[in-house]
Design an enzyme around this catalytic site. Structure first.
Site, PDB file in Angstrom:
ATOM      1  CB  SER A  79      41.089  42.991  37.803  1.00  0.00           C
ATOM      2  OG  SER A  79      41.290  42.079  38.879  1.00  0.00           O
ATOM      3  CG  HIS A 110      46.371  40.912  36.604  1.00  0.00           C
ATOM      4  ND1 HIS A 110      45.531  40.301  35.497  1.00  0.00           N
ATOM      5  CD2 HIS A 110      45.391  40.932  37.530  1.00  0.00           C
ATOM      6  CE1 HIS A 110      44.310  40.008  36.004  1.00  0.00           C
ATOM      7  NE2 HIS A 110      44.395  40.425  37.443  1.00  0.00           N
ATOM      8  CD  GLU A 150      47.075  39.235  32.045  1.00  0.00           C
ATOM      9  OE1 GLU A 150      46.498  38.921  30.989  1.00  0.00           O
ATOM     10  OE2 GLU A 150      46.449  39.890  33.072  1.00  0.00           O
ATOM     11  CG  ASN A 182      40.528  39.910  34.120  1.00  0.00           C
ATOM     12  OD1 ASN A 182      40.422  38.521  34.366  1.00  0.00           O
ATOM     13  ND2 ASN A 182      41.118  40.473  35.317  1.00  0.00           N
TER      14      ASN A 182
HETATM   15  N1  CAA Z   1      45.969  28.168  48.075  1.00  0.00           N
HETATM   16  C1  CAA Z   1      46.958  27.057  47.702  1.00  0.00           C
HETATM   17  N2  CAA Z   1      46.766  25.869  47.156  1.00  0.00           N
HETATM   18  C2  CAA Z   1      45.807  25.641  46.655  1.00  0.00           C
HETATM   19  C3  CAA Z   1      44.373  26.490  46.894  1.00  0.00           C
HETATM   20  C4  CAA Z   1      44.722  27.532  47.825  1.00  0.00           C
HETATM   21  N3  CAA Z   1      43.626  28.602  47.789  1.00  0.00           N
HETATM   22  N4  CAA Z   1      43.417  25.956  46.386  1.00  0.00           N
HETATM   23  C5  CAA Z   1      43.715  24.678  45.745  1.00  0.00           C
HETATM   24  N5  CAA Z   1      45.033  24.740  45.956  1.00  0.00           N
HETATM   25  C6  CAA Z   1      45.953  23.492  45.562  1.00  0.00           C
HETATM   26  C7  CAA Z   1      45.596  22.324  46.051  1.00  0.00           C
HETATM   27  O1  CAA Z   1      46.396  22.141  47.399  1.00  0.00           O
HETATM   28  C8  CAA Z   1      46.035  21.228  45.104  1.00  0.00           C
HETATM   29  O2  CAA Z   1      47.451  20.981  44.999  1.00  0.00           O
HETATM   30  P1  CAA Z   1      47.912  19.279  44.920  1.00  0.00           P
HETATM   31  O3  CAA Z   1      47.142  18.930  43.501  1.00  0.00           O
HETATM   32  O4  CAA Z   1      49.382  19.637  44.790  1.00  0.00           O
HETATM   33  O5  CAA Z   1      47.395  18.653  46.040  1.00  0.00           O
HETATM   34  C9  CAA Z   1      45.727  22.012  43.867  1.00  0.00           C
HETATM   35  O6  CAA Z   1      45.438  23.257  44.210  1.00  0.00           O
HETATM   36  C10 CAA Z   1      44.507  21.425  43.191  1.00  0.00           C
HETATM   37  O7  CAA Z   1      43.280  21.815  44.137  1.00  0.00           O
HETATM   38  P2  CAA Z   1      42.245  20.877  44.670  1.00  0.00           P
HETATM   39  O8  CAA Z   1      42.463  19.516  44.270  1.00  0.00           O
HETATM   40  O9  CAA Z   1      41.835  21.017  46.115  1.00  0.00           O
HETATM   41  O10 CAA Z   1      41.190  21.253  43.841  1.00  0.00           O
HETATM   42  P3  CAA Z   1      40.790  21.422  42.315  1.00  0.00           P
HETATM   43  O11 CAA Z   1      41.523  20.348  41.584  1.00  0.00           O
HETATM   44  O12 CAA Z   1      39.328  21.878  42.082  1.00  0.00           O
HETATM   45  O13 CAA Z   1      41.665  22.863  41.826  1.00  0.00           O
HETATM   46  C11 CAA Z   1      41.893  25.221  41.419  1.00  0.00           C
HETATM   47  C12 CAA Z   1      41.341  24.254  42.508  1.00  0.00           C
HETATM   48  C13 CAA Z   1      43.324  25.138  41.190  1.00  0.00           C
HETATM   49  C14 CAA Z   1      41.316  26.628  42.252  1.00  0.00           C
HETATM   50  C15 CAA Z   1      41.289  24.836  40.114  1.00  0.00           C
HETATM   51  O14 CAA Z   1      39.686  24.812  40.297  1.00  0.00           O
HETATM   52  C16 CAA Z   1      41.431  25.940  39.073  1.00  0.00           C
HETATM   53  O15 CAA Z   1      42.285  26.125  38.517  1.00  0.00           O
HETATM   54  N6  CAA Z   1      40.297  26.922  39.002  1.00  0.00           N
HETATM   55  C17 CAA Z   1      40.244  28.015  38.180  1.00  0.00           C
HETATM   56  C18 CAA Z   1      41.022  29.075  38.884  1.00  0.00           C
HETATM   57  C19 CAA Z   1      41.150  30.248  37.994  1.00  0.00           C
HETATM   58  O16 CAA Z   1      40.453  30.481  36.706  1.00  0.00           O
HETATM   59  N7  CAA Z   1      41.671  31.435  38.437  1.00  0.00           N
HETATM   60  C20 CAA Z   1      41.471  32.738  37.740  1.00  0.00           C
HETATM   61  C21 CAA Z   1      40.640  33.625  38.074  1.00  0.00           C
HETATM   62  S1  CAA Z   1      40.547  35.000  37.491  1.00  0.00           S
HETATM   63  C22 CAA Z   1      41.914  35.837  38.126  1.00  0.00           C
HETATM   64  O17 CAA Z   1      42.480  35.607  38.946  1.00  0.00           O
HETATM   65  C23 CAA Z   1      41.946  37.308  37.357  1.00  0.00           C
HETATM   66  C24 CAA Z   1      41.380  38.608  38.031  1.00  0.00           C
HETATM   67  O18 CAA Z   1      41.666  39.766  37.801  1.00  0.00           O
HETATM   68  C25 CAA Z   1      39.831  38.456  38.385  1.00  0.00           C
HETATM   69  P1  NAD Z   2      39.635  41.583  48.715  1.00  0.00           P
HETATM   70  O1  NAD Z   2      38.501  42.363  48.882  1.00  0.00           O
HETATM   71  O2  NAD Z   2      39.608  40.247  49.247  1.00  0.00           O
HETATM   72  O3  NAD Z   2      40.836  42.351  49.490  1.00  0.00           O
HETATM   73  C1  NAD Z   2      41.212  43.739  49.286  1.00  0.00           C
HETATM   74  C2  NAD Z   2      41.752  43.992  50.718  1.00  0.00           C
HETATM   75  O4  NAD Z   2      42.488  45.373  50.703  1.00  0.00           O
HETATM   76  C3  NAD Z   2      40.882  44.182  51.889  1.00  0.00           C
HETATM   77  O5  NAD Z   2      41.007  43.314  52.891  1.00  0.00           O
HETATM   78  C4  NAD Z   2      41.002  45.619  52.232  1.00  0.00           C
HETATM   79  O6  NAD Z   2      40.991  45.914  53.774  1.00  0.00           O
HETATM   80  C5  NAD Z   2      42.441  46.028  52.061  1.00  0.00           C
HETATM   81  N1  NAD Z   2      42.418  47.551  51.599  1.00  0.00           N
HETATM   82  C6  NAD Z   2      41.661  48.537  51.177  1.00  0.00           C
HETATM   83  N2  NAD Z   2      41.950  49.590  51.156  1.00  0.00           N
HETATM   84  C7  NAD Z   2      43.625  49.412  51.497  1.00  0.00           C
HETATM   85  C8  NAD Z   2      44.697  50.315  51.681  1.00  0.00           C
HETATM   86  N3  NAD Z   2      44.650  51.541  51.363  1.00  0.00           N
HETATM   87  N4  NAD Z   2      45.915  49.713  52.108  1.00  0.00           N
HETATM   88  C9  NAD Z   2      46.017  48.445  52.608  1.00  0.00           C
HETATM   89  N5  NAD Z   2      44.869  47.753  52.233  1.00  0.00           N
HETATM   90  C10 NAD Z   2      43.674  47.920  51.908  1.00  0.00           C
HETATM   91  O7  NAD Z   2      40.279  42.020  47.045  1.00  0.00           O
HETATM   92  P2  NAD Z   2      41.013  41.177  46.307  1.00  0.00           P
HETATM   93  O8  NAD Z   2      40.196  40.071  45.686  1.00  0.00           O
HETATM   94  O9  NAD Z   2      41.950  40.660  47.040  1.00  0.00           O
HETATM   95  O10 NAD Z   2      41.327  42.080  45.342  1.00  0.00           O
HETATM   96  C11 NAD Z   2      42.528  42.937  45.422  1.00  0.00           C
HETATM   97  C12 NAD Z   2      42.938  43.557  43.879  1.00  0.00           C
HETATM   98  O11 NAD Z   2      43.288  42.472  43.071  1.00  0.00           O
HETATM   99  C13 NAD Z   2      41.650  44.211  43.148  1.00  0.00           C
HETATM  100  O12 NAD Z   2      42.475  45.295  42.417  1.00  0.00           O
HETATM  101  C14 NAD Z   2      41.417  43.071  42.263  1.00  0.00           C
HETATM  102  O13 NAD Z   2      40.486  43.558  40.980  1.00  0.00           O
HETATM  103  C15 NAD Z   2      42.571  42.471  41.890  1.00  0.00           C
HETATM  104  N6  NAD Z   2      42.503  41.085  41.431  1.00  0.00           N
HETATM  105  C16 NAD Z   2      41.480  40.181  42.143  1.00  0.00           C
HETATM  106  C17 NAD Z   2      41.470  38.814  41.677  1.00  0.00           C
HETATM  107  C18 NAD Z   2      40.514  37.896  42.308  1.00  0.00           C
HETATM  108  O14 NAD Z   2      40.157  36.713  41.752  1.00  0.00           O
HETATM  109  N7  NAD Z   2      39.625  38.118  43.442  1.00  0.00           N
HETATM  110  C19 NAD Z   2      42.286  38.232  40.801  1.00  0.00           C
HETATM  111  C20 NAD Z   2      43.523  39.133  40.232  1.00  0.00           C
HETATM  112  C21 NAD Z   2      43.571  40.605  40.690  1.00  0.00           C
END
Ligand code: CAA
Ligand code: NAD
Length: 284
Positions: free
Chosen positions: A119, A140, A152, A190
């Protein structure tokens, strides 16, 4: 080389989703976890997600079974030796990623492409642990992987044009949209999202509103699908804390600094939805 066989490192929140979408798109998929218990948990996560899609009528039961049959789990890095592409989704730690890729580089066939789902770390510093820097990218994905359309595709100064094209084609074959992105901490999403999420925690610290009202305000006021504190619980507070530290270290800008409340919640074991408690209580 054409990508037919995919390896995924880590079967947590992201790795399970990545393995699921690869297998659903028809790729032979091997997913690796560190021990049998975590592997079992990760495989169950994939099975549950596919079964939910069947219950909702989005997938036939036979498609779920075929998808599962294309995924095999392992705890051995050696099982990834014949993969054409390996996507890493392990803990957000430079040391863990560098150690894993250095070991993997000695095992996996020469032509294969390596990708990190990091991330916030730069792809460059991870790629340098290998001898295949021209075949190393960031891929990503976004959480939840089966739903979010974007990937990405991150290129470093060393990534070849051919590798970039193969990865963009791979992303399209998963039914996702790719955007090309230069290697910088946080890429596109991000870089914009993390300061917003951290500011929401600062708003809680400053008592601007209750947790529920801050979420409600951003959902109803801006049309976001989730409020920021719900989204933080969803992403994982531990992962967010690692990301903030890495981005702050990189940019030295206050907007990326982890708020003390985030640190304390992680220290107290409140990692969000996956641990049963974060800003909200999930009663698990
Ligand atoms: N796995 C598979 N499908 C899923 C799911 C999951 N974990 N969660 C929800 N869904 C599906 C549902 O089945 C549903 O599909 P249908 O509409 O076809 O039935 C659809 O997604 C919508 O789900 P819900 O109606 O249950 O719930 P919702 O409308 O509240 O949507 C959500 C759920 C899609 C997660 C929505 O809340 C959302 O888009 N949230 C924001 C998510 C976001 O911003 N993600 C980015 C996070 S940052 C990141 O990932 C980067 C990083 O590096 C940290
Ligand atoms: P998580 O904690 O849910 O899962 C990480 C998993 O990796 C754990 O189950 C751990 O046991 C396993 N692990 C650790 N070392 C390992 C190794 N050497 N070989 C195989 N498995 C190993 O974390 P996550 O949320 O799935 O995040 C994983 C990566 O994805 C991170 O780099 C995170 O920044 C990135 N990411 C996270 C999100 C999010 O929304 N959580 C979104 C995009 C990207």
């Amino acid at each position: 080389m054409t990508i037919e066989k995919v390896g995924v490192l880590g079967c947590g929140l992201m790795g399970a989703g990545i393995a699921e979408v690869c297998a659903k798109a028809g790729f032979s998929t091997v997913v690796r976890e560190v021990d049998e218990g975590l592997l079992e948990k990760g495989m169950q996560r994939i099975e549950r997600s596919l079964s939910k899609a069947v219950d909702k009528g989005k997938l036939e039961a036979v498609q779920r079974d075929e998808t599962m049959s294309r995924i095999s789990g392992t705890t051995e890095l050696e099982s990834l030796a014949d993969r054409d592409l390996v996507v890493e989704a392990i803990v957000e730690s430079l040391q863990a990623k560098v150690e894993t890729f250095a070991a993997l580089d000695r095992i996996v066939q020469d032509g294969a492409i390596f990708a990190s789902n990091t991330s916030s770390l730069t792809i460059t510093q991870i790629a340098m642990a290998t001898q295949r820097t021209d075949r190393f990218v960031g891929l990503h994905f976004f959480n939840p992987v089966p739903v979010m359309k974007l990937v990405e595709v991150v290129r470093t100064l060393m990534t070849s044009d051919e590798t970039m094209q193969q990865c963009l084609d791979f992303v399209a074959s998963l039914g996702k949209e790719g955007v090309s992105c230069r290697d910088n901490s946080g890429f596109i999403v991000n870089r914009l999202l993390v300061p917003y999420l951290l500011d929401a925690i600062r708003a809680v610290e400053e008592g601007v509103g209750s947790i529920e009202d801050i979420d409600k305000a951003m959902q109803l006021g801006c049309g976001y699908p989730m409020g920021p504190l719900t989204l933080l619980d969803f992403v994982g507070l531990d992962t967010t804390y690692y990301i903030a530290n890495i981005m702050f270290e990189e940019y030295r800008e206050k907007r990326f600094a982890p708020p003390p409340l985030l640190k304390q919640m992680v220290q107290a074991g409140r990692s969000g939805r996956k641990s049963g408690r974060g800003f909200y209580d999930y009663g698990e």
